[in-house]
Design a protein around this motif. Sequence first.
Motif, PDB file in Angstrom:
ATOM      1  N   SER A   1       0.760  -1.220   0.185  1.00 53.21           N
ATOM      2  CA  SER A   1       0.041   0.180  -0.110  1.00 53.21           C
ATOM      3  C   SER A   1       1.127   1.316   0.162  1.00 53.21           C
ATOM      4  CB  SER A   1      -0.947   0.091   1.366  1.00 53.21           C
ATOM      5  OG  SER A   1      -0.070   0.377   2.321  1.00 53.21           O
ATOM      6  N   LYS A   2       0.023   2.371  -0.433  1.00 56.38           N
ATOM      7  CA  LYS A   2       1.169   3.598  -0.495  1.00 56.38           C
ATOM      8  C   LYS A   2       1.640   3.941   0.879  1.00 56.38           C
ATOM      9  CE  LYS A   2       0.939   8.495  -1.635  1.00 56.38           C
ATOM     10  NZ  LYS A   2       1.047   9.089  -0.738  1.00 56.38           N
ATOM     11  N   GLU A   3       0.940   3.697   1.883  1.00 57.15           N
ATOM     12  CA  GLU A   3       1.201   4.004   3.379  1.00 57.15           C
ATOM     13  C   GLU A   3       2.280   3.207   3.839  1.00 57.15           C
ATOM     14  OE1 GLU A   3      -1.886   3.607   6.310  1.00 57.15           O
ATOM     15  OE2 GLU A   3      -1.854   5.833   6.521  1.00 57.15           O
ATOM     16  N   ALA A   4       2.122   1.885   3.436  1.00 58.16           N
ATOM     17  CA  ALA A   4       3.040   0.929   3.861  1.00 58.16           C
ATOM     18  C   ALA A   4       4.522   1.164   3.415  1.00 58.16           C
ATOM     19  CB  ALA A   4       2.678  -0.526   3.620  1.00 58.16           C
ATOM     20  N   TYR A   5       4.497   1.628   1.978  1.00 55.87           N
ATOM     21  CA  TYR A   5       5.827   1.860   1.301  1.00 55.87           C
ATOM     22  C   TYR A   5       6.439   2.983   1.994  1.00 55.87           C
ATOM     23  CZ  TYR A   5       8.724   3.670  -2.293  1.00 55.87           C
ATOM     24  OH  TYR A   5       9.978   4.388  -2.962  1.00 55.87           O
ATOM     25  N   GLU A   6       5.613   4.025   2.172  1.00 54.06           N
ATOM     26  CA  GLU A   6       6.254   5.492   2.660  1.00 54.06           C
ATOM     27  C   GLU A   6       6.764   5.102   4.171  1.00 54.06           C
ATOM     28  OE1 GLU A   6       3.192   8.434   2.530  1.00 54.06           O
ATOM     29  OE2 GLU A   6       3.471   8.567   0.216  1.00 54.06           O
ATOM     30  N   ILE A   7       6.242   4.298   4.851  1.00 54.94           N
ATOM     31  CA  ILE A   7       6.557   4.025   6.232  1.00 54.94           C
ATOM     32  C   ILE A   7       7.829   3.135   6.382  1.00 54.94           C
ATOM     33  CG2 ILE A   7       5.872   3.105   8.556  1.00 54.94           C
ATOM     34  CD1 ILE A   7       2.975   3.597   8.003  1.00 54.94           C
TER      35      ILE A   7
END
Length: 483
Positions: free
Chosen positions: A181-187
């Motif tokens: 997910s975009k969020e998981a990638y960024e974190i």
Amino acid sequence: MNVSIKIYYLIWVFLTVLLSPPLTSCAQHRNKETISINGKLEYLTNEDSVNFTMYDSQSCTITSSPTLKTTRRINDGKFNFVIYDIKNPHHLDIGLPMSDGSSRSTRFLIEPGDSISISYIKDDFVFEGKGSTKYSVANTIYKSMLKIGSSKSSILDKMKRSDSLAMRCFEVLELNKHNLSKEAYEILKMDLIADITLRKLIHPLKYHSLSNEEVITVLNNYENPTWNRKLENEIKFSKSLTYSFQYVYFLLEEFKYYFCQKNEETYSAKKCYSYFYRTYSGVQRERIIFYLLKYSINGTENTDELVDRALLWFKNPKYRQEILDFRRRSLPGVTAYNFKLTDQNGKTRHLSDFKGRVVLLDFWFTGCKNCIDAHPYIDSLRTLFKNRDVAFISINWDKTKNTWLKSVSSGLYTATTTTVSTINLNTGNTGDKHPVVKNYIAGSPGAPTFRLIDKRGKLLLNPKDPRGDKGVDMAAKIEAALK
């Protein structure tokens, strides 16, 4: 039933069916808020267990305690772990026994809806199921991180080798980006930046493991390919920043131990506050400055003015309350918490027993390498202030009494015997959850931690960690308190 009543009844039934959500939506909602992790490892026996420690990545508590800590026993080589009501990303430490009898703890990013199966194939863990890409990436990065900084060559060669390993980690993350997910990638990206740069650059500068010549070389000649101001500017507006407490911690450490040194500036919490207040905004700025105050509020500087300024614009009510609560019991001049603990001879001790003497509290636990490294400096101070009104109180938070007493006897962490000026205490089976830890340490309990108390039982500004300056600041603060 007359016609009008029938019509109203039919309309009511029609609207009820039309407006009611499908029966499956509740189940779907529950699945999205559930995380399931199970595994089958052939080498495990029923005597083994798997440990799970979960942290809310957006936790507002100043103690940063785990939101969940549990153990699952092994049954026929299998284990199962389910978490309900998860509404945002968290970090989860999974402690797994290894086939050689050792154990390994790895931190994973978890998201609502994860359903993970863990197996062990060809000497490595394999993750399958919904959301498993995050776990596979974390596992690969974990193995690479173990090699960071292990080279014995010149400092720049060591940095280049670390950079090579780091770039491989970023490649792994980029190759798997489409399955995250975009969020998981960024974190994950922020966690990776933080972990790598702390290990290879910030911690060597912080803990003085580099010579003066190496420090100058690093500050003047090293260009960091995994971190720079341009990259910081690309990330600073991401909402995911509030989920990576490792990245927020890294930003503060990087400013203190690299940015200030490189620009030949003296660090202060006030200067750090001004920098992040000026360069960040919104929830990201609030998150960073909350953590700055969290780590500084009982540090070596008086942060009362900074706390007052932050409280004028903090919007998060939990941040405000945590800061106010800790300030009430931890700022210099506040009456120190009057603990009740047992010494190594079984005698009950209170802080009030030492009124009229300057008190240095030294918190530690068995296995803490930094505590072992700090002890020789504390031992020198005991000699320096021998026969003066100073009490050196060692507070250990091992849960097992025998473990504590064995470590005391080793002489690695503290003096081996309790005397008039040296007192060895333990928090009992409550470990680091004892009120004495909560009242003296802001943030996640870390060791060694030192607290200084004057003759009247009031908190003083904290001394610097003696590993950094060979105990010079600590000796000066004790001397000043004796006058």
